[in-house]
Design an enzyme around this catalytic site. Structure first.
Site, short mmCIF file in Angstrom:
data_model
loop_
_atom_site.label_atom_id
_atom_site.label_comp_id
_atom_site.label_asym_id
_atom_site.label_seq_id
_atom_site.Cartn_x
_atom_site.Cartn_y
_atom_site.Cartn_z
N HIS A 125 0.81 -1.21 0.00
CA HIS A 125 0.00 0.00 0.00
C HIS A 125 0.85 1.27 0.00
O HIS A 125 0.41 2.31 -0.50
CB HIS A 125 -0.92 0.01 1.21
CG HIS A 125 -1.94 -1.10 1.19
ND1 HIS A 125 -2.71 -1.43 2.28
CD2 HIS A 125 -2.30 -1.96 0.21
CE1 HIS A 125 -3.50 -2.44 1.98
NE2 HIS A 125 -3.27 -2.79 0.73
N ARG A 362 -3.42 -9.66 5.47
CA ARG A 362 -3.24 -9.46 4.03
C ARG A 362 -2.03 -8.57 3.75
O ARG A 362 -1.78 -8.20 2.61
CB ARG A 362 -4.50 -8.88 3.39
CG ARG A 362 -5.65 -9.88 3.40
CD ARG A 362 -6.82 -9.40 2.55
NE ARG A 362 -7.54 -8.28 3.18
CZ ARG A 362 -8.44 -7.53 2.55
NH1 ARG A 362 -8.71 -7.74 1.28
NH2 ARG A 362 -9.07 -6.57 3.20
N PHE A 363 -1.30 -8.20 4.79
CA PHE A 363 0.06 -7.67 4.70
C PHE A 363 0.16 -6.37 3.91
O PHE A 363 1.17 -6.13 3.23
CB PHE A 363 1.00 -8.74 4.11
CG PHE A 363 0.74 -10.09 4.69
CD1 PHE A 363 1.05 -10.38 6.01
CD2 PHE A 363 0.10 -11.07 3.94
CE1 PHE A 363 0.76 -11.61 6.57
CE2 PHE A 363 -0.20 -12.31 4.49
CZ PHE A 363 0.13 -12.58 5.80
N CYS A 364 -0.84 -5.51 4.02
CA CYS A 364 -0.84 -4.22 3.33
C CYS A 364 -0.55 -4.38 1.83
O CYS A 364 0.13 -3.55 1.22
CB CYS A 364 0.17 -3.25 3.96
SG CYS A 364 -0.28 -2.72 5.62
N ALA A 365 -1.07 -5.48 1.28
CA ALA A 365 -0.96 -5.72 -0.16
C ALA A 365 -2.28 -6.36 -0.61
O ALA A 365 -2.30 -7.42 -1.23
CB ALA A 365 0.22 -6.63 -0.48
#
Length: 431
Positions: A125, A362-365
């Site tokens: 992100h 979701r790991f900022c992706a």
């Protein structure tokens, strides 16, 4: 499931400040902490922690103070600027601007780009959101990297863009992108290349001049210097023409009530008192990584990565996410999803029952994860220069038992995530 141990728990390439740290587990007792959340925030290298302790007594104001401590602090910042430039192969006229982190650095760059920016949908992100209101064009990644590069070329060819901004390595899959190829592609179509090196730089050397990168952004907290600083390094003209990233003292030559005269150079974007300790810690960390050597670090982490993926492949009901079928080069990152059960519950049990730190989510992706995964969330394990084979083995063993048999204790799902129903672990005494 059991894997034969081949080395001691502390047989690591680079000692970390948290080496040997023990944490409590449910039911009483303590175990050596295993940190496999390196991709999110890496602990300080031991030499960095020593360096910070050594320079703290000299902390003072910078650039305008006449005292000895002020001059020492100024030297720490400016010496760090030189060290960062050297480490990333900056050109002689590139700027090194210190920021809070990669997100801050890319937001600064976004304010300076005189046109559209093209990005891939695989980005963190930090490299998706800053461009959203500034002419962002998103290219969907294809099943192979070669086809993805073709898609980027097709986007850039008929319609000019000012910048192509890409991750150096995915924080979701660990897959490493061919930066030199992407730099040539961007330049061929009249664009510049920016690299989000938050994941890549702590594990692989980045060289702007040799690779043709125009801008690189990275964070100290992922590069074993978790003291709140990062950097943007790159070509001066856009940065000198951009509005000051922060309006305040140090960014101006003179201030009038009608108008002010703004500086050029790094100072234009570094208003206010800088994070002297964090900036100096970055320089210390990069120096230690250089001392360890690129080949030694890559060999160490490649062996751990192969061990991690081999272990995961042997656990039924576990699938490792992969973005590109034709990419074999990857960092020590593995994101998995489970055929059944909650990865959030598994992550909580790994921590509470086994003393192993990973990450679930979701790991900022989000766009990339949603395209790759069948389930709502994944579990990510990541290794680094301070990790050991024993770390990997403990994780694989514990994960296999949890997938097969479930947690040994009861957990409740709360707004804060999965938590032990009866948590008897004492809180650390941190002062």
């Amino acid at each position: 499931m059991s894997i034969t141990r081949t080395d001691a728990p502390h047989s690591v390439l680079a000692p970390l400040a948290d080496a040997g740290l023990e944490v409590p587990v449910l039911g009483g007792g303590r175990v050596r902490h295993v940190n496999l959340d390196i991709a999110a925030s890496a602990p300080a290298l031991a030499v960095v922690a020593v360096h910070v302790e050594r320079v703290l007594p000299y902390y003072a104001s910078v650039h305008r103070g006449t005292g000895y401590l002020s001059q020492a602090s100024t030297a720490l910042v400016e010496d760090a600027r030189v060290a960062v430039a050297r480490h990333v192969g900056a050109r002689i006229d590139d700027h090194v601007v210190f920021t809070r982190n990669t997100t801050d650095a890319l937001n600064l760059l976004a304010s300076a780009v005189p046109g559209d920016t093209v990005v891939l949908d695989i980005e963190h992100h930090a490299n998706l959101l800053p461009w959203e209101r500034r002419g962002r064009r998103v290219v969907l990644a294809q099943p192979t990297l070669s086809a993805t590069i073709d898609s980027l070329a097709a986007e850039l060819r008929p319609r000019p863009a000012a910048l192509l901004s890409v991750t150096g390595a995915s924080n979701l899959t660990g897959e490493v992108l061919p930066i030199d190829v992407l730099a040539s592609l961007a330049h061929e179509h009249g664009a510049r290349l920016a690299v989000d090196a938050a994941q890549l730089l702590p594990h692989r050397r980045v060289d702007l001049a040799a690779s043709g990168i125009d801008y690189v952004a990275f964070s100290g907290h992922k590069a074993y210097a978790p003291f709140g600083a990062g950097a943007l390094v790159g070509r001066a003209d856009w940065l000198d023409a951009a509005p000051a990233h922060l309006a305040g003292g140090g960014a101006v030559e003179s201030v009038g009530l009608a108008a002010s005269v703004w500086r050029t150079g790094p100072e234009r974007h570094e208003a206010g008192t800088p994070n002297v300790i964090g900036i100096s810690a970055i320089a210390s960390a990069l120096g230690e990584l250089e001392r360890l050597g690129d080949d030694a670090r890559r060999s160490h982490e490649t062996a751990l990565t192969e061990r991690l993926h081999a272990g995961l492949a042997g656990i039924p009901g576990v699938r490792v996410l992969r973005g590109f079928a034709d990419v074999d080069d990857r960092l020590g990152i593995a994101t998995i999803e489970l055929e059944r059960g909650s990865v959030g519950l598994v992550a909580a049990a790994l921590a509470a029952e086994h003393g192993i730190s990973v990450r679930a989510g979701r790991f900022c992706a989000h766009p990339f994860f949603d395209r790759l995964a069948a389930r709502a969330n994944g579990l990510r394990a990541s290794v680094g220069a301070g990790s050991s084979a024993d770390d990997v083995d403990r994780f694989v063993d514990a994960l296999a038992r949890l997938v097969a048999d479930g947690p040994a204790h009861a957990y409740d799902r709360t707004p804060a995530g999965w938590c032990p129903r009866h948590d008897d672990r004492p809180r650390p005494e941190l002062g």
